[in-house]
Design an enzyme around this catalytic site. Sequence first.
Site, short mmCIF file in Angstrom:
data_model
loop_
_atom_site.label_atom_id
_atom_site.label_comp_id
_atom_site.label_asym_id
_atom_site.label_seq_id
_atom_site.Cartn_x
_atom_site.Cartn_y
_atom_site.Cartn_z
N HIS A 136 -0.54 74.11 53.74
CA HIS A 136 -1.11 74.26 54.85
C HIS A 136 -0.01 74.66 56.12
CE1 HIS A 136 -3.72 70.98 53.35
NE2 HIS A 136 -3.07 70.79 53.07
N ASP A 170 -5.88 71.21 45.44
CA ASP A 170 -5.46 70.21 45.69
C ASP A 170 -6.84 69.84 47.06
OD1 ASP A 170 -3.23 68.95 47.69
OD2 ASP A 170 -4.26 68.93 48.57
N HIS A 196 -7.70 68.88 50.01
CA HIS A 196 -7.65 69.38 50.69
C HIS A 196 -7.30 71.33 51.32
CE1 HIS A 196 -5.09 65.48 51.78
NE2 HIS A 196 -6.62 65.75 52.34
N ASP A 214 -4.73 64.95 45.44
CA ASP A 214 -5.39 63.99 45.64
C ASP A 214 -6.47 63.80 45.61
OD1 ASP A 214 -4.82 66.40 46.71
OD2 ASP A 214 -3.97 66.41 48.26
ZN LIG Z 1 -4.21 67.53 49.81
#
Ligand SMILES: [Zn+2]
Length: 380
Positions: A134, A170, A172, A260
Amino acid sequence: MTGDVALVRCPEARIYDHGPGHPLRADRVLLTWDLIEATGLDGRPGVTRVGCEPATDEVLGLVHTPDFIEATKAAGGGEEGNWSRFGYGPGDNPIFDRMHQAGALVAGASVAAAAAVRRGDALHAFNAAGGLHHAMPARASGFCVYDDPAIAIAWLLREGVERVAYVDVDVHHGDGVQAIFWDEPRVLTISIHQYVPGWFFPGTGDASERGGPGAEGSAINVPLPPDTGDDAWLEAFRAVVPPAVERFGPDVLVTQLGCDTHASDPLASLRLTTRTYRACARELHHLAHRAAAGRWVATGGGGYQWARVVPRAWTIAFAAMTDALDELPDELPEGFIEEAERRSGGAVPTTFSEAGLGPGPGDDRARAVADEVARMVLAS
Ligand SMILES: [Zn+2]
Ligand SMILES: [Zn+2]
């Protein structure tokens, strides 16, 4: 499909620690190394251990601005300043001691993995501590100080590698890596993630995000709804990722293996189990051999069931890299279970396998999204 495999172990990187109560615990990585060791995977022929050095300012500067690097040093050194403009402060990215050194070590570990593959010392290399996808050029974000996967990719390009494919599983969106290579036609970024605009972090990753001018089609996003289950997730992955990567024809495959996506993860709401991690690791391994002459740099990523899920997910990935997935005993070693239970103060699963949860309420929508993305990506 054998070849030497490098396991980057960089114990000093445990200083990457946002403090008690923060979900990104160093134990996630330490227990992963414990389980890889307890299963004997790191003792297999051809497996080497590689250490790491902190990435230099010059290497961090391949991706990050000098101001951001200086701010990270100063904030982590206890200086007062307006650090919130660099993403630091209460919440996701609290300032912690030696923050620059910690981020530079994680980045250095991913560069060490990339270097092992680039030099040909190893065909596959794994940095479980990495995957901080990120971080932006001038801003920390989503627990991430420096963007180690992007730094490793930028380093590979600087070393003369011509094309890199980045696959991010992931939960995200891999927004930092996508943003950093938005205008770069030599880097294909693919992210498959949970997507709920306006609510789920980081809020980007719509299928319409395809890359900047001169690099159209170099970003691919597979935005899945909450409650997508194992089968629909895998179908979406298979519909988009292998064909897109094969078509791109990278010299190196870089992957971010955040777990996750697990049904029990506290920060997200997909419904995956280790069944998917096993199938996905196998697919990525085959894909590396088919599309990138085997050259595969893998990092960890998110995953907040740090004792119950993360060590199993990433040991499964490492077993695929070492071609040992079929021989991996299902039972976890007793010593590992005891240690994980001692540290976490609760019971941990005793097997790698899990009963699947069956179809999820998000599956139909997930299949429709994957069809649409596959059509768009493979038609262009
Ligand atoms: Zn994540
Ligand atoms: Zn292999």
